[in-house]
Design a protein around this motif. Sequence first.
Motif, mmCIF file in Angstrom:
data_model
loop_
_atom_site.group_PDB
_atom_site.id
_atom_site.type_symbol
_atom_site.label_atom_id
_atom_site.label_comp_id
_atom_site.label_asym_id
_atom_site.label_seq_id
_atom_site.Cartn_x
_atom_site.Cartn_y
_atom_site.Cartn_z
ATOM 1 N N PRO A 4 0.830 -1.199 0.000
ATOM 2 C CA PRO A 4 0.000 0.000 0.000
ATOM 3 C C PRO A 4 0.869 1.256 0.000
ATOM 4 O O PRO A 4 1.993 1.247 0.473
ATOM 5 C CB PRO A 4 -0.780 -0.124 1.314
ATOM 6 C CG PRO A 4 -0.797 -1.593 1.604
ATOM 7 C CD PRO A 4 0.506 -2.115 1.078
ATOM 8 N N THR A 74 -12.813 -9.495 8.971
ATOM 9 C CA THR A 74 -12.310 -8.166 8.606
ATOM 10 C C THR A 74 -11.975 -7.374 9.864
ATOM 11 O O THR A 74 -12.465 -7.672 10.954
ATOM 12 C CB THR A 74 -13.348 -7.347 7.802
ATOM 13 O OG1 THR A 74 -14.488 -7.113 8.629
ATOM 14 C CG2 THR A 74 -13.759 -8.060 6.526
ATOM 15 N N GLU A 76 -11.101 -2.974 10.788
ATOM 16 C CA GLU A 76 -11.019 -1.607 10.292
ATOM 17 C C GLU A 76 -9.619 -1.063 10.561
ATOM 18 O O GLU A 76 -9.123 -1.113 11.684
ATOM 19 C CB GLU A 76 -12.047 -0.732 10.998
ATOM 20 C CG GLU A 76 -12.011 0.699 10.573
ATOM 21 C CD GLU A 76 -13.072 1.036 9.532
ATOM 22 O OE1 GLU A 76 -13.104 2.191 9.125
ATOM 23 O OE2 GLU A 76 -13.840 0.148 9.138
ATOM 24 N N THR A 78 -7.554 2.283 10.646
ATOM 25 C CA THR A 78 -7.779 3.729 10.706
ATOM 26 C C THR A 78 -6.459 4.486 10.777
ATOM 27 O O THR A 78 -6.421 5.613 11.258
ATOM 28 C CB THR A 78 -8.661 4.098 11.918
ATOM 29 O OG1 THR A 78 -8.020 3.617 13.111
ATOM 30 C CG2 THR A 78 -10.042 3.480 11.808
ATOM 31 N N GLU A 83 -8.858 8.271 5.439
ATOM 32 C CA GLU A 83 -9.109 7.159 4.529
ATOM 33 C C GLU A 83 -9.169 5.818 5.263
ATOM 34 O O GLU A 83 -8.391 4.911 4.979
ATOM 35 C CB GLU A 83 -8.002 7.096 3.473
ATOM 36 C CG GLU A 83 -7.843 8.369 2.678
ATOM 37 C CD GLU A 83 -6.603 8.340 1.808
ATOM 38 O OE1 GLU A 83 -6.176 7.246 1.405
ATOM 39 O OE2 GLU A 83 -6.064 9.422 1.544
ATOM 40 N N PRO A 84 -10.100 5.633 6.218
ATOM 41 C CA PRO A 84 -10.173 4.327 6.873
ATOM 42 C C PRO A 84 -10.515 3.246 5.853
ATOM 43 O O PRO A 84 -11.188 3.510 4.858
ATOM 44 C CB PRO A 84 -11.282 4.496 7.910
ATOM 45 C CG PRO A 84 -12.057 5.679 7.469
ATOM 46 C CD PRO A 84 -11.144 6.539 6.662
ATOM 47 N N GLU A 85 -10.009 2.059 6.090
ATOM 48 C CA GLU A 85 -10.290 0.959 5.167
ATOM 49 C C GLU A 85 -10.677 -0.286 5.954
ATOM 50 O O GLU A 85 -10.225 -0.490 7.075
ATOM 51 C CB GLU A 85 -9.095 0.661 4.261
ATOM 52 C CG GLU A 85 -7.900 0.061 4.962
ATOM 53 C CD GLU A 85 -6.744 -0.269 4.018
ATOM 54 O OE1 GLU A 85 -6.877 -1.190 3.196
ATOM 55 O OE2 GLU A 85 -5.712 0.401 4.144
ATOM 56 N N THR A 86 -11.536 -1.085 5.372
ATOM 57 C CA THR A 86 -11.876 -2.378 5.931
ATOM 58 C C THR A 86 -10.952 -3.397 5.285
ATOM 59 O O THR A 86 -10.915 -3.532 4.070
ATOM 60 C CB THR A 86 -13.352 -2.730 5.664
ATOM 61 O OG1 THR A 86 -14.166 -1.725 6.273
ATOM 62 C CG2 THR A 86 -13.701 -4.088 6.227
ATOM 63 N N VAL A 87 -10.191 -4.096 6.116
ATOM 64 C CA VAL A 87 -9.167 -5.021 5.634
ATOM 65 C C VAL A 87 -9.665 -6.450 5.806
ATOM 66 O O VAL A 87 -10.099 -6.838 6.890
ATOM 67 C CB VAL A 87 -7.845 -4.813 6.399
ATOM 68 C CG1 VAL A 87 -6.797 -5.805 5.962
ATOM 69 C CG2 VAL A 87 -7.347 -3.386 6.226
ATOM 70 N N GLN A 88 -9.593 -7.230 4.734
ATOM 71 C CA GLN A 88 -9.923 -8.651 4.763
ATOM 72 C C GLN A 88 -8.751 -9.411 5.387
ATOM 73 O O GLN A 88 -7.633 -9.284 4.920
ATOM 74 C CB GLN A 88 -10.166 -9.180 3.343
ATOM 75 C CG GLN A 88 -11.299 -8.512 2.603
ATOM 76 C CD GLN A 88 -12.645 -8.888 3.182
ATOM 77 O OE1 GLN A 88 -12.887 -10.015 3.567
ATOM 78 N NE2 GLN A 88 -13.535 -7.919 3.237
ATOM 79 N N SER A 134 -1.458 -1.211 7.042
ATOM 80 C CA SER A 134 -2.350 -2.365 7.084
ATOM 81 C C SER A 134 -1.701 -3.625 6.503
ATOM 82 O O SER A 134 -2.339 -4.677 6.473
ATOM 83 C CB SER A 134 -3.648 -2.053 6.351
ATOM 84 O OG SER A 134 -3.393 -1.788 4.980
#
Length: 157
Positions: A4, A74, A76, A78, A83-88, A134
Amino acid sequence: MLLPAGVAAAMVLTSCGGEESSGGIVEGDGWRGALLASAGLDSFTLRDGTEADAEPRVPERADVERFEEALPPTQEFTGVPDEPETVQLDGTYVRQYTELAADTERRLIVQGICDPDGFPEWESRWVEVMDGGSCFWHASMDLESGEILGFTFNGMG
């Protein structure tokens, strides 16, 4: 696989010092990891709040399977507030598993790594990461209760 944005520039990576013991690779439905007794991890906080020296051990496969069943699919991230993202937390992360034992308590410590090709020793040596966003996560589970005690991503990214 590309990391990322900003992760590669922000990471400081080394393997922990000392001797490591390996119990080999374990796999399950949607996960794969290495069983290690990490010489670089040597303490944890007991239930009573005190810090204790711990003995690193190669964990049992059954304990790893309990962890993987309890891990939510998943989380979260932060680390970048706008730009928070939900990570698998799926098979895109390989895992490193180690057990720590102190007094009568035992913890399973787990590290997720998103780019195993970038860390060729991940199957035999605990990877120490500073930052990484992440791309790296850590979790711990109380092996008596089966409760996941903590989950964190490794910094801002």
